[in-house]
Design a protein around this motif. Structure first.
Motif, PDB file in Angstrom:
ATOM      1  N   ALA A  57     -27.919  37.058 -90.007  1.00 22.45           N
ATOM      2  CA  ALA A  57     -28.190  37.375 -91.414  1.00 22.45           C
ATOM      3  C   ALA A  57     -28.262  36.073 -92.194  1.00 22.45           C
ATOM      4  CB  ALA A  57     -27.082  38.261 -91.984  1.00 22.45           C
ATOM      5  N   SER A  58     -29.339  35.899 -92.928  1.00 15.78           N
ATOM      6  CA  SER A  58     -29.456  34.685 -93.747  1.00 15.78           C
ATOM      7  C   SER A  58     -30.615  34.842 -94.714  1.00 15.78           C
ATOM      8  CB  SER A  58     -29.705  33.453 -92.869  1.00 15.78           C
ATOM      9  OG  SER A  58     -31.041  33.423 -92.399  1.00 15.78           O
ATOM     10  N   ASN A  59     -30.842  33.751 -95.478  1.00 15.56           N
ATOM     11  CA  ASN A  59     -32.016  33.742 -96.353  1.00 15.56           C
ATOM     12  C   ASN A  59     -33.184  33.008 -95.695  1.00 15.56           C
ATOM     13  OD1 ASN A  59     -30.665  31.336 -96.575  1.00 15.56           O
ATOM     14  ND2 ASN A  59     -30.030  31.678 -98.685  1.00 15.56           N
ATOM     15  N   PHE A  60     -33.185  32.933 -94.393  1.00 18.73           N
ATOM     16  CA  PHE A  60     -34.318  32.445 -93.602  1.00 18.73           C
ATOM     17  C   PHE A  60     -34.915  31.146 -94.139  1.00 18.73           C
ATOM     18  CE2 PHE A  60     -35.394  35.917 -90.529  1.00 18.73           C
ATOM     19  CZ  PHE A  60     -34.313  36.736 -90.833  1.00 18.73           C
ATOM     20  N   ARG A  61     -33.998  30.205 -94.466  1.00 20.32           N
ATOM     21  CA  ARG A  61     -34.497  28.881 -94.833  1.00 20.32           C
ATOM     22  C   ARG A  61     -34.363  27.966 -93.627  1.00 20.32           C
ATOM     23  NH1 ARG A  61     -30.696  27.351 -99.295  1.00 20.32           N
ATOM     24  NH2 ARG A  61     -29.430  28.700 -98.020  1.00 20.32           N
ATOM     25  N   LYS A  62     -35.060  26.795 -93.686  1.00 25.08           N
ATOM     26  CA  LYS A  62     -35.091  25.871 -92.541  1.00 25.08           C
ATOM     27  C   LYS A  62     -33.694  25.514 -92.045  1.00 25.08           C
ATOM     28  CE  LYS A  62     -39.422  23.670 -91.729  1.00 25.08           C
ATOM     29  NZ  LYS A  62     -39.901  24.874 -91.110  1.00 25.08           N
ATOM     30  N   VAL A  63     -32.760  25.328 -93.020  1.00 24.49           N
ATOM     31  CA  VAL A  63     -31.396  24.907 -92.686  1.00 24.49           C
ATOM     32  C   VAL A  63     -30.704  25.901 -91.726  1.00 24.49           C
ATOM     33  CG1 VAL A  63     -30.291  25.982 -94.694  1.00 24.49           C
ATOM     34  CG2 VAL A  63     -29.319  23.882 -93.767  1.00 24.49           C
ATOM     35  N   LYS A  64     -31.198  27.137 -91.694  1.00 20.73           N
ATOM     36  CA  LYS A  64     -30.568  28.170 -90.847  1.00 20.73           C
ATOM     37  C   LYS A  64     -31.047  28.105 -89.393  1.00 20.73           C
ATOM     38  CE  LYS A  64     -28.451  29.886 -94.395  1.00 20.73           C
ATOM     39  NZ  LYS A  64     -26.999  29.925 -94.561  1.00 20.73           N
ATOM     40  N   ARG A  65     -32.127  27.351 -89.133  1.00 20.42           N
ATOM     41  CA  ARG A  65     -32.677  27.226 -87.770  1.00 20.42           C
ATOM     42  C   ARG A  65     -32.866  28.612 -87.114  1.00 20.42           C
ATOM     43  NH1 ARG A  65     -32.364  21.714 -85.708  1.00 20.42           N
ATOM     44  NH2 ARG A  65     -32.803  22.642 -83.672  1.00 20.42           N
ATOM     45  N   VAL A  66     -33.581  29.466 -87.821  1.00 20.05           N
ATOM     46  CA  VAL A  66     -33.754  30.841 -87.341  1.00 20.05           C
ATOM     47  C   VAL A  66     -34.521  30.863 -86.010  1.00 20.05           C
ATOM     48  CG1 VAL A  66     -34.400  33.183 -88.027  1.00 20.05           C
ATOM     49  CG2 VAL A  66     -33.789  31.529 -89.763  1.00 20.05           C
ATOM     50  N   ASP A  67     -35.362  29.836 -85.802  1.00 22.48           N
ATOM     51  CA  ASP A  67     -36.079  29.788 -84.514  1.00 22.48           C
ATOM     52  C   ASP A  67     -35.092  29.658 -83.359  1.00 22.48           C
ATOM     53  OD1 ASP A  67     -35.557  27.325 -85.734  1.00 22.48           O
ATOM     54  OD2 ASP A  67     -37.130  26.276 -84.649  1.00 22.48           O
ATOM     55  N   ASP A  68     -33.970  28.978 -83.592  1.00 22.80           N
ATOM     56  CA  ASP A  68     -32.947  28.877 -82.533  1.00 22.80           C
ATOM     57  C   ASP A  68     -32.318  30.252 -82.239  1.00 22.80           C
ATOM     58  OD1 ASP A  68     -33.448  26.227 -82.287  1.00 22.80           O
ATOM     59  OD2 ASP A  68     -31.502  25.515 -83.020  1.00 22.80           O
ATOM     60  N   VAL A  69     -32.207  31.083 -83.272  1.00 19.64           N
ATOM     61  CA  VAL A  69     -31.672  32.444 -83.054  1.00 19.64           C
ATOM     62  C   VAL A  69     -32.530  33.150 -82.012  1.00 19.64           C
ATOM     63  CG1 VAL A  69     -31.284  34.708 -84.119  1.00 19.64           C
ATOM     64  CG2 VAL A  69     -30.728  32.626 -85.401  1.00 19.64           C
ATOM     65  N   VAL A  70     -33.846  33.052 -82.213  1.00 20.77           N
ATOM     66  CA  VAL A  70     -34.771  33.743 -81.306  1.00 20.77           C
ATOM     67  C   VAL A  70     -34.724  33.107 -79.914  1.00 20.77           C
ATOM     68  CG1 VAL A  70     -37.204  34.335 -80.919  1.00 20.77           C
ATOM     69  CG2 VAL A  70     -36.212  34.539 -83.208  1.00 20.77           C
ATOM     70  N   LYS A  71     -34.650  31.776 -79.869  1.00 26.04           N
ATOM     71  CA  LYS A  71     -34.593  31.097 -78.553  1.00 26.04           C
ATOM     72  C   LYS A  71     -33.339  31.524 -77.785  1.00 26.04           C
ATOM     73  CE  LYS A  71     -37.034  26.920 -79.959  1.00 26.04           C
ATOM     74  NZ  LYS A  71     -36.776  25.680 -80.659  1.00 26.04           N
ATOM     75  N   ILE A  72     -32.207  31.572 -78.470  1.00 32.90           N
ATOM     76  CA  ILE A  72     -30.952  31.979 -77.808  1.00 32.90           C
ATOM     77  C   ILE A  72     -31.095  33.401 -77.279  1.00 32.90           C
ATOM     78  CG2 ILE A  72     -28.483  32.481 -78.160  1.00 32.90           C
ATOM     79  CD1 ILE A  72     -28.618  30.332 -80.480  1.00 32.90           C
ATOM     80  N   PHE A  73     -31.605  34.282 -78.163  1.00 33.03           N
ATOM     81  CA  PHE A  73     -31.723  35.691 -77.772  1.00 33.03           C
ATOM     82  C   PHE A  73     -32.675  35.851 -76.581  1.00 33.03           C
ATOM     83  CE2 PHE A  73     -33.588  39.940 -78.053  1.00 33.03           C
ATOM     84  CZ  PHE A  73     -32.425  40.696 -77.925  1.00 33.03           C
ATOM     85  N   ALA A  74     -33.776  35.088 -76.597  1.00 35.42           N
ATOM     86  CA  ALA A  74     -34.757  35.191 -75.499  1.00 35.42           C
ATOM     87  C   ALA A  74     -34.098  34.852 -74.164  1.00 35.42           C
ATOM     88  CB  ALA A  74     -35.939  34.262 -75.777  1.00 35.42           C
ATOM     89  N   GLU A  75     -33.225  33.834 -74.165  1.00 31.24           N
ATOM     90  CA  GLU A  75     -32.521  33.451 -72.925  1.00 31.24           C
ATOM     91  C   GLU A  75     -31.567  34.563 -72.489  1.00 31.24           C
ATOM     92  OE1 GLU A  75     -33.028  30.894 -70.793  1.00 31.24           O
ATOM     93  OE2 GLU A  75     -34.760  30.730 -72.136  1.00 31.24           O
ATOM     94  N   VAL A  76     -30.814  35.089 -73.446  1.00 28.77           N
ATOM     95  CA  VAL A  76     -29.838  36.141 -73.142  1.00 28.77           C
ATOM     96  C   VAL A  76     -30.558  37.366 -72.580  1.00 28.77           C
ATOM     97  CG1 VAL A  76     -28.152  37.747 -74.134  1.00 28.77           C
ATOM     98  CG2 VAL A  76     -28.216  35.369 -74.930  1.00 28.77           C
ATOM     99  N   ARG A  77     -31.665  37.687 -73.228  1.00 28.05           N
ATOM    100  CA  ARG A  77     -32.403  38.920 -72.886  1.00 28.05           C
ATOM    101  C   ARG A  77     -32.911  38.904 -71.440  1.00 28.05           C
ATOM    102  NH1 ARG A  77     -33.367  42.506 -71.522  1.00 28.05           N
ATOM    103  NH2 ARG A  77     -34.634  44.300 -72.100  1.00 28.05           N
ATOM    104  N   LYS A  78     -33.105  37.682 -70.893  1.00 29.21           N
ATOM    105  CA  LYS A  78     -33.553  37.590 -69.489  1.00 29.21           C
ATOM    106  C   LYS A  78     -32.479  38.110 -68.548  1.00 29.21           C
ATOM    107  CE  LYS A  78     -36.419  33.501 -70.225  1.00 29.21           C
ATOM    108  NZ  LYS A  78     -36.364  32.044 -70.193  1.00 29.21           N
ATOM    109  N   LYS A  79     -31.201  38.039 -69.005  1.00 33.43           N
ATOM    110  CA  LYS A  79     -30.092  38.402 -68.107  1.00 33.43           C
ATOM    111  C   LYS A  79     -29.410  39.715 -68.489  1.00 33.43           C
ATOM    112  CE  LYS A  79     -29.709  34.464 -65.632  1.00 33.43           C
ATOM    113  NZ  LYS A  79     -29.359  33.194 -66.212  1.00 33.43           N
ATOM    114  N   ILE A  80     -29.445  40.040 -69.799  1.00 33.15           N
ATOM    115  CA  ILE A  80     -28.615  41.158 -70.293  1.00 33.15           C
ATOM    116  C   ILE A  80     -29.448  42.060 -71.204  1.00 33.15           C
ATOM    117  CG2 ILE A  80     -26.675  41.643 -71.888  1.00 33.15           C
ATOM    118  CD1 ILE A  80     -25.267  39.263 -70.791  1.00 33.15           C
TER     119      ILE A  80
END
Ligand code: GMT
Length: 376
Positions: A205-228
């Motif tokens: 949850a955030s205001n989707f500004r650059k400082v939040k690095r929302v792209d990293d959220v998706v990258k982390i989830f993509a890795e997790v999703r491969k296993k779980i």
């Protein structure tokens, strides 16, 4: 006491915190006057002790940039004089601290009364925007002219002292959470809609500004999703949302990632979640993470700014360096494969959040205010 609260009325953490503070003070029988350009999003209750004063900013063809700060100062003067406020508490320095300074001078000139101004520093008013040379002299001046200055974490205090020439003491009063509100029982039907096959639930949850690095959220989830088997809820809105939605489609994750926009009932979403992701470049505090912990959701975050002051590594969640998505993904995978440890960590997150319960923090603000109480 009669307290004026000035804040941004939006979903941002400083506005949320200021609104929750005002509501809690009103519950303790203080009279609270919100002065903002729009009804604050969390000001969604009726309380006889709460007043809302909208700042009107008239448009005029000459103004490419309508002078909001002048309108704000004028509204402050009006409210201070008409409601005999005891003090003004402004949240986020820009432009609230300088507008309050101006209002204070006007009231003094008119009545001889010195209305105390308390400035609470929240984050980018110091670490990003405030340091820019277009604002810095006014920010430094108006912080120093405040009667009291508070910062929401030790980290923000030290960042302020590092980057500004501050001649006064900065007191740390941390952000807080209503444990009562956020420790809701999960609603089974709601969980079924989000995770029909009992998948693990991630939330950001955030205001989707650059400082939040929302792209990293998706990258982390993509890795997790491969296993779980897992689902990700993206709460909030802001400039980074469109490119991130595009990225989710490119990664073929659109069935597992849902963008749900701004949400009032965060406590219900958090109650059915397992992991809150906050891979920010910087957080002075991370109020959203604290709310997650109060709902027994563990936090996987960076170790930036004030985050280590709330999220304790390997206890309430995990910390990693900014941009280290591999570590954050691996930590998530490991903990989600160990139900016993996950349960323990959820309890530890809750216990940690309890230390920041509003009942512990509101008295600190009241004590601060009472130092400026009028004798008559
Ligand atoms: O400073 C900002 O970016 C805006 C501010 C807000 O209004 O959302 O967020 C800050 O204040 C919150 C409440 O005190 C903190 O929980 C956030 O960590 C902080 N954001 C940053 O430092 C980036």
């Amino acid at each position: 006491m009669r307290i004026g609260i000035v804040c941004y009325p939006t979903f941002g953490g400083s506005g949320v915190l200021a609104t929750e503070l005002g509501k809690a003070l009103a519950d303790k029988n203080h009279q609270v006057h919100f002065i903002t350009y729009q009804q604050p999003v969390r000001l969604n209750i009726f309380n006889a002790n709460i007043f809302y004063h909208e700042v009107q900013v008239p448009v005029y063809p000459l103004f490419d940039y309508p002078p909001y700060e002048i309108a704000l100062s004028s509204t402050m003067v009006d409210v201070i004089m008409n409601y005999d406020l005891d003090l003004l508490h402004v949240h986020y320095a820009i432009p609230h601290a300088s507008a309050a300074f101006m209002a204070k001078q006007i009231v003094f000139k008119n009545t001889g009364r010195n209305v105390p101004v308390i400035t609470t520093l929240h984050g980018t008013d110091i670490t990003l925007v405030g340091r820019d040379k277009t604002y810095e002299p006014v920010v430094t001046f108006s912080i120093n002219e405040s009667d009291a200055i508070t910062a929401v974490s030790e980290n923000l205090k030290s960042e302020t002292l590092k980057h500004f020439n501050i001649s006064k003491t900065i007191e740390v009063i941390t952000n807080f959470v209503s444990i009562e509100r956020f420790s809701k029982k999960p609603i089974d039907a709601f969980k079924k809609v989000i995770a029909p096959n009992n998948e693990k639930v991630f939330v950001h949850a955030s205001n989707f500004r650059k400082v939040k690095r929302v792209d990293d959220v998706v990258k982390i989830f993509a890795e997790v999703r491969k296993k779980i088997p897992a689902k990700l809820l993206m709460v909030g809105d802001g400039p980074e949302r469109p490119p991130i939605e595009e990225e989710v489609r490119t990664l073929n994750l659109e069935n597992d990632v849902r963008f749900v926009g701004k949400q009032d009932q965060m406590e219900e979403i958090l109650a059915v979640s397992d992991v809150f992701l906050l891979p920010s470049e910087y957080e002075s505090f991370g109020l959203a993470a604290l709310e997650a912990m109060a709902a027994k959701t563990i936090v996987i975050s960076t170790n930036a700014g004030g985050l280590p002051e709330i999220n304790i590594h390997n206890q309430t969640g995990f910390l990693a360096n900014v941009g280290d998505v591999t570590t954050m993904a691996n930590d998530a995978i490991k903990i989600l494969q160990d139900d016993k440890k996950l349960k323990q960590m959820k309890e530890a997150a809750y216990e940690q959040a309890c230390k920041f319960d509003l009942h512990n923090i509101i008295p600190l603000y009241e004590k601060l205010y009472s130092r400026f109480c009028r004798m008559s």
